[in-house]
Design a protein around this motif. Structure first.
Motif, PDB file in Angstrom:
ATOM      1  N   GLY A   1      -6.078  -0.550  -7.608  1.00  0.00           N
ATOM      2  CA  GLY A   1      -5.423   0.182  -6.524  1.00  0.00           C
ATOM      3  C   GLY A   1      -4.317   1.100  -7.021  1.00  0.00           C
ATOM      4  O   GLY A   1      -3.922   2.046  -6.338  1.00  0.00           O
ATOM      5  N   GLY A   2      -3.795   0.799  -8.205  1.00  0.00           N
ATOM      6  CA  GLY A   2      -2.694   1.614  -8.715  1.00  0.00           C
ATOM      7  C   GLY A   2      -1.352   1.039  -8.277  1.00  0.00           C
ATOM      8  O   GLY A   2      -1.270   0.215  -7.369  1.00  0.00           O
ATOM      9  N   VAL A   3      -0.287   1.486  -8.954  1.00  0.00           N
ATOM     10  CA  VAL A   3       1.033   0.884  -8.766  1.00  0.00           C
ATOM     11  C   VAL A   3       1.554   1.081  -7.336  1.00  0.00           C
ATOM     12  O   VAL A   3       2.031   0.139  -6.702  1.00  0.00           O
ATOM     13  CB  VAL A   3       2.031   1.490  -9.783  1.00  0.00           C
ATOM     14  CG1 VAL A   3       3.400   0.887  -9.602  1.00  0.00           C
ATOM     15  CG2 VAL A   3       1.550   1.222 -11.200  1.00  0.00           C
ATOM     16  N   TYR A   4       1.433   2.300  -6.806  1.00  0.00           N
ATOM     17  CA  TYR A   4       2.017   2.572  -5.485  1.00  0.00           C
ATOM     18  C   TYR A   4       1.309   1.752  -4.403  1.00  0.00           C
ATOM     19  O   TYR A   4       1.932   1.097  -3.571  1.00  0.00           O
ATOM     20  CB  TYR A   4       1.946   4.065  -5.138  1.00  0.00           C
ATOM     21  CG  TYR A   4       2.543   4.359  -3.774  1.00  0.00           C
ATOM     22  CD1 TYR A   4       3.921   4.465  -3.624  1.00  0.00           C
ATOM     23  CD2 TYR A   4       1.742   4.462  -2.636  1.00  0.00           C
ATOM     24  CE1 TYR A   4       4.489   4.683  -2.383  1.00  0.00           C
ATOM     25  CE2 TYR A   4       2.305   4.672  -1.388  1.00  0.00           C
ATOM     26  CZ  TYR A   4       3.674   4.787  -1.263  1.00  0.00           C
ATOM     27  OH  TYR A   4       4.237   4.983  -0.034  1.00  0.00           O
ATOM     28  N   TRP A   5      -0.015   1.769  -4.447  1.00  0.00           N
ATOM     29  CA  TRP A   5      -0.804   1.036  -3.447  1.00  0.00           C
ATOM     30  C   TRP A   5      -0.438  -0.451  -3.471  1.00  0.00           C
ATOM     31  O   TRP A   5      -0.214  -1.077  -2.439  1.00  0.00           O
ATOM     32  CB  TRP A   5      -2.301   1.226  -3.765  1.00  0.00           C
ATOM     33  CG  TRP A   5      -3.203   0.385  -2.934  1.00  0.00           C
ATOM     34  CD1 TRP A   5      -3.709   0.684  -1.706  1.00  0.00           C
ATOM     35  CD2 TRP A   5      -3.696  -0.933  -3.256  1.00  0.00           C
ATOM     36  NE1 TRP A   5      -4.486  -0.364  -1.240  1.00  0.00           N
ATOM     37  CE2 TRP A   5      -4.495  -1.359  -2.182  1.00  0.00           C
ATOM     38  CE3 TRP A   5      -3.536  -1.783  -4.355  1.00  0.00           C
ATOM     39  CZ2 TRP A   5      -5.132  -2.603  -2.156  1.00  0.00           C
ATOM     40  CZ3 TRP A   5      -4.166  -3.023  -4.334  1.00  0.00           C
ATOM     41  CH2 TRP A   5      -4.956  -3.418  -3.252  1.00  0.00           C
ATOM     42  N   PHE A   6      -0.356  -1.001  -4.680  1.00  0.00           N
ATOM     43  CA  PHE A   6      -0.104  -2.428  -4.866  1.00  0.00           C
ATOM     44  C   PHE A   6       1.271  -2.803  -4.309  1.00  0.00           C
ATOM     45  O   PHE A   6       1.429  -3.725  -3.515  1.00  0.00           O
ATOM     46  CB  PHE A   6      -0.182  -2.720  -6.369  1.00  0.00           C
ATOM     47  CG  PHE A   6      -0.110  -4.175  -6.747  1.00  0.00           C
ATOM     48  CD1 PHE A   6      -1.226  -4.991  -6.621  1.00  0.00           C
ATOM     49  CD2 PHE A   6       1.053  -4.724  -7.261  1.00  0.00           C
ATOM     50  CE1 PHE A   6      -1.182  -6.336  -7.003  1.00  0.00           C
ATOM     51  CE2 PHE A   6       1.111  -6.056  -7.639  1.00  0.00           C
ATOM     52  CZ  PHE A   6      -0.010  -6.864  -7.501  1.00  0.00           C
ATOM     53  N   CYS A   7       2.273  -2.014  -4.730  1.00  0.00           N
ATOM     54  CA  CYS A   7       3.652  -2.299  -4.344  1.00  0.00           C
ATOM     55  C   CYS A   7       3.831  -2.131  -2.837  1.00  0.00           C
ATOM     56  O   CYS A   7       4.396  -2.988  -2.145  1.00  0.00           O
ATOM     57  CB  CYS A   7       4.560  -1.341  -5.109  1.00  0.00           C
ATOM     58  SG  CYS A   7       6.285  -1.713  -4.950  1.00  0.00           S
ATOM     59  N   ASN A   8       3.304  -1.037  -2.307  1.00  0.00           N
ATOM     60  CA  ASN A   8       3.489  -0.721  -0.895  1.00  0.00           C
ATOM     61  C   ASN A   8       2.879  -1.806  -0.006  1.00  0.00           C
ATOM     62  O   ASN A   8       3.495  -2.275   0.946  1.00  0.00           O
ATOM     63  CB  ASN A   8       2.824   0.639  -0.612  1.00  0.00           C
ATOM     64  CG  ASN A   8       3.243   1.189   0.722  1.00  0.00           C
ATOM     65  OD1 ASN A   8       4.334   0.884   1.214  1.00  0.00           O
ATOM     66  ND2 ASN A   8       2.393   1.973   1.324  1.00  0.00           N
ATOM     67  N   ASN A   9       1.662  -2.245  -0.353  1.00  0.00           N
ATOM     68  CA  ASN A   9       1.007  -3.241   0.496  1.00  0.00           C
ATOM     69  C   ASN A   9       1.676  -4.611   0.411  1.00  0.00           C
ATOM     70  O   ASN A   9       1.741  -5.340   1.392  1.00  0.00           O
ATOM     71  CB  ASN A   9      -0.481  -3.339   0.154  1.00  0.00           C
ATOM     72  CG  ASN A   9      -1.249  -2.187   0.775  1.00  0.00           C
ATOM     73  OD1 ASN A   9      -1.160  -1.940   1.972  1.00  0.00           O
ATOM     74  ND2 ASN A   9      -1.972  -1.440  -0.047  1.00  0.00           N
ATOM     75  N   LEU A  10       2.184  -4.953  -0.762  1.00  0.00           N
ATOM     76  CA  LEU A  10       2.864  -6.253  -0.864  1.00  0.00           C
ATOM     77  C   LEU A  10       4.201  -6.220  -0.121  1.00  0.00           C
ATOM     78  O   LEU A  10       4.604  -7.211   0.492  1.00  0.00           O
ATOM     79  CB  LEU A  10       3.047  -6.655  -2.332  1.00  0.00           C
ATOM     80  CG  LEU A  10       1.761  -7.164  -2.995  1.00  0.00           C
ATOM     81  CD1 LEU A  10       1.970  -7.399  -4.481  1.00  0.00           C
ATOM     82  CD2 LEU A  10       1.260  -8.457  -2.358  1.00  0.00           C
TER      83      LEU A  10
ATOM     84  N   THR B   1      -6.101  -7.526 -11.593  1.00  0.00           N
ATOM     85  CA  THR B   1      -7.264  -6.657 -11.364  1.00  0.00           C
ATOM     86  C   THR B   1      -6.976  -5.666 -10.238  1.00  0.00           C
ATOM     87  O   THR B   1      -7.302  -4.476 -10.330  1.00  0.00           O
ATOM     88  CB  THR B   1      -8.493  -7.520 -10.981  1.00  0.00           C
ATOM     89  OG1 THR B   1      -8.584  -8.594 -11.910  1.00  0.00           O
ATOM     90  CG2 THR B   1      -9.768  -6.716 -11.022  1.00  0.00           C
ATOM     91  N   LEU B   2      -6.350  -6.170  -9.154  1.00  0.00           N
ATOM     92  CA  LEU B   2      -6.055  -5.295  -8.017  1.00  0.00           C
ATOM     93  C   LEU B   2      -5.047  -4.222  -8.392  1.00  0.00           C
ATOM     94  O   LEU B   2      -5.128  -3.076  -7.941  1.00  0.00           O
ATOM     95  CB  LEU B   2      -5.508  -6.130  -6.841  1.00  0.00           C
ATOM     96  CG  LEU B   2      -6.523  -7.072  -6.183  1.00  0.00           C
ATOM     97  CD1 LEU B   2      -5.825  -8.022  -5.231  1.00  0.00           C
ATOM     98  CD2 LEU B   2      -7.589  -6.284  -5.437  1.00  0.00           C
TER      99      LEU B   2
ATOM    100  N   LYS C   1      -7.897  -4.139  -0.093  1.00  0.00           N
ATOM    101  CA  LYS C   1      -6.665  -4.449   0.649  1.00  0.00           C
ATOM    102  C   LYS C   1      -6.770  -5.831   1.289  1.00  0.00           C
ATOM    103  O   LYS C   1      -5.812  -6.611   1.294  1.00  0.00           O
ATOM    104  CB  LYS C   1      -6.413  -3.384   1.711  1.00  0.00           C
ATOM    105  CG  LYS C   1      -5.090  -3.640   2.392  1.00  0.00           C
ATOM    106  CD  LYS C   1      -4.558  -2.525   3.228  1.00  0.00           C
ATOM    107  CE  LYS C   1      -3.273  -3.024   3.850  1.00  0.00           C
ATOM    108  NZ  LYS C   1      -2.962  -2.440   5.106  1.00  0.00           N
ATOM    109  N   GLU C   2      -7.964  -6.147   1.812  1.00  0.00           N
ATOM    110  CA  GLU C   2      -8.149  -7.481   2.407  1.00  0.00           C
ATOM    111  C   GLU C   2      -8.001  -8.566   1.346  1.00  0.00           C
ATOM    112  O   GLU C   2      -7.428  -9.616   1.591  1.00  0.00           O
ATOM    113  CB  GLU C   2      -9.532  -7.589   3.045  1.00  0.00           C
ATOM    114  CG  GLU C   2      -9.633  -6.946   4.407  1.00  0.00           C
ATOM    115  CD  GLU C   2     -11.063  -7.009   4.947  1.00  0.00           C
ATOM    116  OE1 GLU C   2     -11.788  -7.982   4.638  1.00  0.00           O
ATOM    117  OE2 GLU C   2     -11.446  -6.078   5.673  1.00  0.00           O
ATOM    118  N   VAL C   3      -8.540  -8.288   0.150  1.00  0.00           N
ATOM    119  CA  VAL C   3      -8.434  -9.285  -0.926  1.00  0.00           C
ATOM    120  C   VAL C   3      -6.954  -9.516  -1.237  1.00  0.00           C
ATOM    121  O   VAL C   3      -6.491 -10.653  -1.359  1.00  0.00           O
ATOM    122  CB  VAL C   3      -9.169  -8.804  -2.202  1.00  0.00           C
ATOM    123  CG1 VAL C   3      -9.071  -9.842  -3.304  1.00  0.00           C
ATOM    124  CG2 VAL C   3     -10.630  -8.504  -1.887  1.00  0.00           C
TER     125      VAL C   3
END
Length: 886
Positions: free
Chosen positions: A636-645, A631-632, A605-607
Motif C-alpha cells: 500500500g505504501g507508507v502514506y496509505w498504511f499510516c493514514n489508515n492505521l 507485506t501491506l 484495506k479490509e485485511v
C-alpha cells in the motif's frame, strides 16, 4: 525578605527577569553562608542561645524562599547563567552539613536538613519521573522484540538497545518489568515460530543475541539500582509464568530456563548464587509439569543446546577459511562437507547471524568462490575438488541471501578491485521477492562462442568434464544455452529424451548450474502467456529432480538439499501466479514460512483493519501479524498504511483501548519508523489540524492518543536518525526523495511554505508568519541557534509542525485542535529526557513559550524549564521572562 519572598514576579523585559534570577541566587548564597556561620557558633557555650536564634531566622527565610517551585525554577536559570555562583552555594552546603552535627536532634536540625535537600533538588528539578507501577504488560516492548527476532536477526544490537531504552523511558517502565517483558517476548517467539530455519533463528536470537543486548542495556545509567538485581527480579517473575515456560520447554525439548540462566550468568548479568537458586526453583516446578519426553523425540537433540555449541564452531570455521586455500583444498573440502550435513549449516548460520559474524562468514565464501577461478595447469585429480569448492560456496551464498537478505553478502561499496563473480550474479540474475528480472538483459547474453560450445558439451557428452572448467563462465553462459535448448525443443528439433539427458548433465555434477538455469527460466516464464509456459515449467521440474546415479560427485545428497530449498524460494512467485505445482524433493527442508499471508480476493484495506482489530483485542502483536503488516506496508505504501492505521486509532472511544492502540501502533511503525514518522508529522497531522471539518475526530480520548503516538514517533525518529542508517529490511522500500520534502516545506522565509498557506485562515496571521522581515526573536527556535541542517527531511517536518502549532496557539479561534496541541506539548514534556541536547522541542519558536503559559495546564515553572533550551542564553531569557510572569 518576609514581604516579597512568596510573591516574586516581574513583567518587564527579559534582561530584568534574568536580573531577578541572579538576585535570588545572591540572596540564597547569603542566607546559606549565614546559616553555616551560626551553625558553627552553636557549639560555643556562651553564644549558644543567640546563635540558635539567628540560625532559626536564616532557616525560616530559606524555607520560605525555596518552598515555591517558581523560585526554585528561577534559581535553576541563574545557576546556568552563573556557574561560579552556584559552586559557592555548593561549598556553603558542604560547610553547613559539617556543622549540623552540633545541633543534635533538635527541630532546627530537621529544618536545616529539609532546606539542604530542597537546594540539592534544584539542579535535578526536571529529571524526576514517576514509574508506571500499575501495569504489568508492556505490548510495545513485546512487539519490538518480536519484530527484531522475526525480521532482523542479522541487525546490529546497538540500534535495538537504543530503541528499547527509548520505549522504557517514554512509557516509564520499571526495570524488572522491562526485562521480564523482553524474556516473555522471546519465549512467545520460540513457541510460535514456524519449524525449521525460523525456529533456529529464534533460538539463536533468544540464547545468543538477547543476552548481548542486556549486556549493553546494563551500561545505561539505571538510577541507583543494580541492573543484575533487576535481571534476577525479572527471572523471579518469569518463573511464575509456568505455562509459558512449560510450553517453551515442550517445543524445544529441553529446560530452556536453565540454559538461558547459565548464558546470562556467563555474560555477568546474574550472580552465581542467584543463578543456582533460580535453576533449582525451575527444576522443582518442572517436577509437576506434564511429562515432555516421548519416545520419538527422546533422541532428537534440542536446538538451544545445539545453537550454544554452534557459536564457538563459527569462530573456528572462520579461522580455517582464512588459511591459504591453494595449500590444502581437500582439507577445506572436508570442513565444508561436514558443515553441509543435516541441519548444521542452518545452525551455524543462525549462530553467526545472532552474534554479528554472518557478514564476515559470507565474505569468506565469496573469496573462496573467487579462488576457484584459478585453473592454470590443473591436473585431473584436483578438478573435482575445485568444482566442489565452487559449488558448495555458490550454494551456501545463495542460501544465505535467501534466508538473511542479499545485503549480508554485498561488499562495502568503497572496497577496491573488481566486483566478485557471485555478487555480480546475485545482483543481476538471482530472482528475489519483489525483484523483476528481464530475461533478455545483457547479463543473460554472454559471448556467443562460449554458449555454442556449452550447448554442444551438454548435448553430446555423456557427462560434464571437470578439469580446466571455468565454472563462473559456465554459470553465466547457461541462461543463453537454456534458451537455445528450449527453442530447439519447442520447434521439435530436440526430443524429450534429449532434454532429459541435457538436464541430467546440468544437475549431475555441479548443482550451481541448475540454480543458474532455473534463475533464468523463472525470469523467462514471467514474460510468457499462460498457454506458452508448459515446456519452461517442465524444464524447471526436470532440473529440480535430483539424479541418483553412481557417479555423482562427493556430498551430492547434501548439496541437493540446499539446491532444492534455493529453487523452491526462486520459483515461489511464479508458481503462485500460475497456480502450478512443482514437487520439490521432500528434503526435510520446510516449506517457505510466512508465504502467501494475504487472503486472496480481499481488498488490502479490509485485511489491514481486520488484522489491526485482532491485534488490538489480543493486546499484543504476534510474528504472523508482523509479517502481514510488513507485506501491506510494501503493497500500500507508507502514506496509505499510516493514514489508515491513524483512522483506526481515531475510531476508538474508550480510554484504555486508545492507550493500548498507541502502544501497539508505535510498535507496528517500527517496521519503518523514519518514513512513517515523516508521513505522520508531515502530511497526516497538518491535514487534521488545518481542516476544521476534521477537528471533531481529535476529541479526547482518540485525539489525546494520537498526540501521544506522534510524540513517541517524533522522539524515536529524531534520536535514532542521526545515528543509524536504515536497516536492510527498510532499504527494500522506495526512499522518498529529499527534494520532495524541500519543495513541500520550504523554510526559506522569503517563500511562504505550502503549510503556511494552508494556515492562512485570516490574512494578517499568515503575513506575520511568512513575511521575509519576520522579527528575529519571534520565529527563532533553539534549532536555528544550534546548527541543525534543514536539508534533512525530518528536521524540516518538525520545524514546520512547530510553526503550525505556534500559529494554532496564537490564533483567535480555539477548538479541539487547540486542545490537541496542548496534549502534544504535554506529552513532549512527559517524555523529555533531561539534559539531552537536541530534543524535538528545539524546533519550537521561542515566542510559543509565552503562548503556552497562558494555557492553564501548561502554566507551571517546571514545564517552562522543560520546553525551553536552557543551554542557550536566549533560551534562559525566554524562560526567565515566562516564569517571572506566572
Amino acid at each position: 525578605m518576609d514581604m516579597f519572598c512568596d510573591r516574586l514576579s516581574c513583567h518587564g523585559k527579559a534582561e530584568e527577569c534574568i536580573s531577578l534570577c541572579r538576585a535570588l541566587l545572591s540572596a540564597l548564597t547569603w542566607l546559606l553562608r549565614c546559616a553555616a556561620f551560626y551553625a558553627e557558633k552553636v557549639k560555643e557555650p556562651l553564644e549558644q542561645a543567640a546563635a540558635e536564634n539567628q540560625l532559626k531566622m536564616c532557616l525560616e527565610r530559606l524555607e520560605k524562599v525555596l518552598s515555591s517551585t517558581k523560585n526554585r525554577a528561577l534559581i535553576h536559570i541563574a545557576k546556568l547563567e552563573e556557574t561560579s555562583s552556584w559552586s559557592t552555594v555548593e561549598q556553603s552546603l558542604v560547610k553547613l552539613g559539617e556543622n549540623l552535627n552540633n545541633l543534635g536532634s533538635s527541630p532546627l536540625r530537621s529544618q536545616a536538613d529539609d532546606c539542604v535537600s530542597l537546594i540539592k533538588s534544584i539542579p535535578t528539578m526536571l529529571s524526576v519521573h514517576s514509574e508506571q507501577l500499575n501495569k504489568t504488560g508492556f505490548p510495545t516492548v513485546h512487539a519490538v522484540v518480536l519484530l527484531e527476532g522475526t525480521m532482523n536477526l542479522t541487525g546490529e544490537t546497538q540500534p535495538l538497545v537504543e530503541q528499547l531504552m527509548m520505549v522504557k523511558r517514554m512509557q516509564r517502565i520499571p526495570s524488572p518489568l522491562f526485562v521480564l517483558e523482553i524474556w516473555k517476548a522471546c519465549f512467545v517467539g520460540l513457541i510460535e515460530c514456524p519449524e525449521g530455519t525460523e525456529e533456529l533463528k529464534w533460538t539463536a536470537f533468544t540464547f545468543l543475541k538477547m543476552p548481548q543486548v542486556l549486556v549493553k542495556l546494563k551500561k545505561y545509567p539505571q538510577g541507583d539500582k543494580d541492573f543484575t538485581e533487576d535481571v534476577n527480579c525479572a527471572f523471579e517473575f518469569l518463573l511464575k509464568l509456568t505455562p509459558l515456560l512449560d510450553k517453551a520447554d515442550q517445543r524445544c525439548n529441553c529446560n530452556c530456563m536453565s540454559l538461558l540462566l547459565q548464558e546470562c550468568s556467563k555474560q555477568g548479568l546474574l550472580s552465581e548464587a542467584n543463578m543456582n537458586n533460580l535453576i533449582e526453583k525451575r527444576a522443582a516446578d518442572k517436577e509437576n509439569s506434564p511429562s515432555l519426553k516421548s519416545a520419538e523425540n527422546a533422541n532428537i537433540q534440542p536446538n538451544p543446546g545445539l545453537i550454544l555449541r554452534a557459536e564457538p564452531t563459527v569462530t573456528n570455521i572462520l579461522k580455517t577459511m582464512d588459511a591459504d586455500h591453494s595449500k590444502s583444498p581437500e582439507g577445506l573440502l572436508g570442513v565444508l562437507g561436514h558443515m553441509l550435513s543435516g541441519k548444521s549449516l542452518d545452525l551455524l548460520l543462525a549462530a553467526a547471524a545472532a552474534t554479528g559474524k554472518l557478514k564476515s562468514f559470507a565474505r569468506k565464501f565469496v573469496k573462496l568462490n573467487e579462488f576457484t577461478k584459478q585453473i592454470t595447469g590443473e591436473i585431473s585429480k584436483s578438478g573435482p575438488v575445485r568444482a566442489l569448492l565452487f559449488d558448495i560456496s555458490f550454494l551456501m551464498l545463495c542460501h544465505v541471501a535467501q534466508t538473511y537478505g542479499s545485503e549480508v553478502i554485498l561488499s562495502d561499496s568503497n572496497s577496491p578491485g573488481e566486483v566478485p563473480f557471485f555478487e555480480t550474479w546475485m545482483l543481476t540474475c538471482m530472482p528475489e521477492e519483489g525483484k523483476i528480472l528481464n530475461p533478455d538483459h545483457p547479463c543473460f547474453r554472454p559471448d556467443s562462442t562460449k554458449v555454442e560450445s556449452l550447448v554442444a558439451l551438454l548435448n553430446n557428452s555423456s557427462e560434464m568434464k571437470l578439469v580446466q572448467m571455468k565454472w563462473h563462465e559456465v554459470c553465466l553462459s547457461i541462461s543463453a544455452a537454456i534458451l537455445e535448448i528450449l527453442n530447439a525443443w519447442e520447434n521439435g528439433v530436440l526430443s524429450f529424451e534429449s532434454i532429459q539427458k541435457i538436464t541430467d548433465n546440468i544437475k549431475g555434477k555441479v548443482c550451481s548450474m541448475a540454480v543458474c538455469a532455473v534463475a533464468w527460466l523463472v525470469a523467462h516464464v514471467r514474460m510468457l502467456g499462460l498457454d506458452e509456459r508448459e515446456k519452461s515449467l517442465q524444464m524447471i521440474r526436470q532440473l529440480a529432480t535430483p539424479l541418483y546415479g553412481e557417479n555423482t560427485l562427493q556430498f551430492y545428497n547434501e548439496r541437493v538439499v540446499i539446491m532444492s530449498s534455493i529453487l523452491e524460494h526462486m520459483c515461489a512467485d511464479v508458481l503462485q501466479q500460475t497456480a502450478t505445482q512443482i514437487k520439490f524433493p521432500a528434503t526435510g527442508m520446510d516449506t517457505i514460512p510466512y508465504w502467501n499471508l494475504l487472503p486472496p480476493k480481499k481488498p488490502i484495506k479490509e485485511v489491514l483493519t481486520s488484522v489491526f482489530t485482532k491485534v488490538l483485542e489480543k493486546g499484543w502483536v504476534d510474528s504472523r501479524s508482523i509479517h502481514i503488516f510488513d507485506t501491506l506496508l510494501h503493497m500500500g505504501g507508507v502514506y496509505w498504511f499510516c493514514n489508515n492505521l491513524v483512522k483506526e486509532l481515531l475510531k476508538e472511544t474508550r480510554k484504555e483501548h486508545t492507550l493500548r492502540a498507541v502502544e501497539l501502533l508505535y510498535a507496528i511503525f517500527c517496521l519503518d519508523m523514519q518514513q512513517l514518522t515523516l508521513t505522520l508529522l508531515g502530511h497526516i497531522l497538518p491535514n487534521l489540524l488545518t481542516d476544521s471539518s476534521k477537528w471533531h475526530t481529535l476529541m479526547d480520548p482518540p485525539g489525546k492518543a494520537l498526540a501521544k503516538l506522534s510524540v513517541w514517533c517524533a522522539l524515536s525518529s529524531y534520536s535514532s536518525h542521526s545515528k543509524v542508517q536504515a536497516s536492510a529490511r527498510q532499504k527494500k522500500r522506495h526512499r522518498e526523495d529529499i527534494e520532495d520534502y524541500i519543495s513541500l516545506f520550504p523554510l526559506d522565509d522569503t517563500q511562504p511554505s505550502k503549510l503556511m498557506r494552508l494556515l492562512s485562515s485570516n490574512e494578517e496571521d499568515s503575513n506575520i508568519l511568512s513575511s521575509p522581515n519576520r522579527s528575529m526573536s519571534s520565529s527563532l527556535s533553539a534549532s536555528q541557534l544550534h546548527t541543525v541542517s534543514m536539508r534533512d527531511p525530518l528536521n524540516r517536518v518538525l520545524a514546520n509542525l512547530f510553526l503550525l502549532i505556534s500559529s494554532i496557539l496564537g490564533a483567535k479561534t480555539a477548538g479541539t485542535h487547540t486542545q490537541f496541541v496542548q496534549w502534544f506539548m504535554e506529552e513532549c514534556v512527559e517524555c523529555l529526557e533531561q539534559g539531552s541536547r537536541g530534543s524535538i522541542l528545539q524546533f519550537m519558536p521561542f515566542t510559543m513559550v509565552s503562548e503556552l503559559v497562558k494555557v492553564s495546564t501548561m502554566s507551571s515553572p517546571k514545564i517552562v524549564l522543560a520546553i525551553t533550551d536552557l543551554s542557550l542564553p536566549l533560551g534562559r531569557r525566554v524562560a526567565a521572562k515566562a516564569i517571572a510572569a506566572l
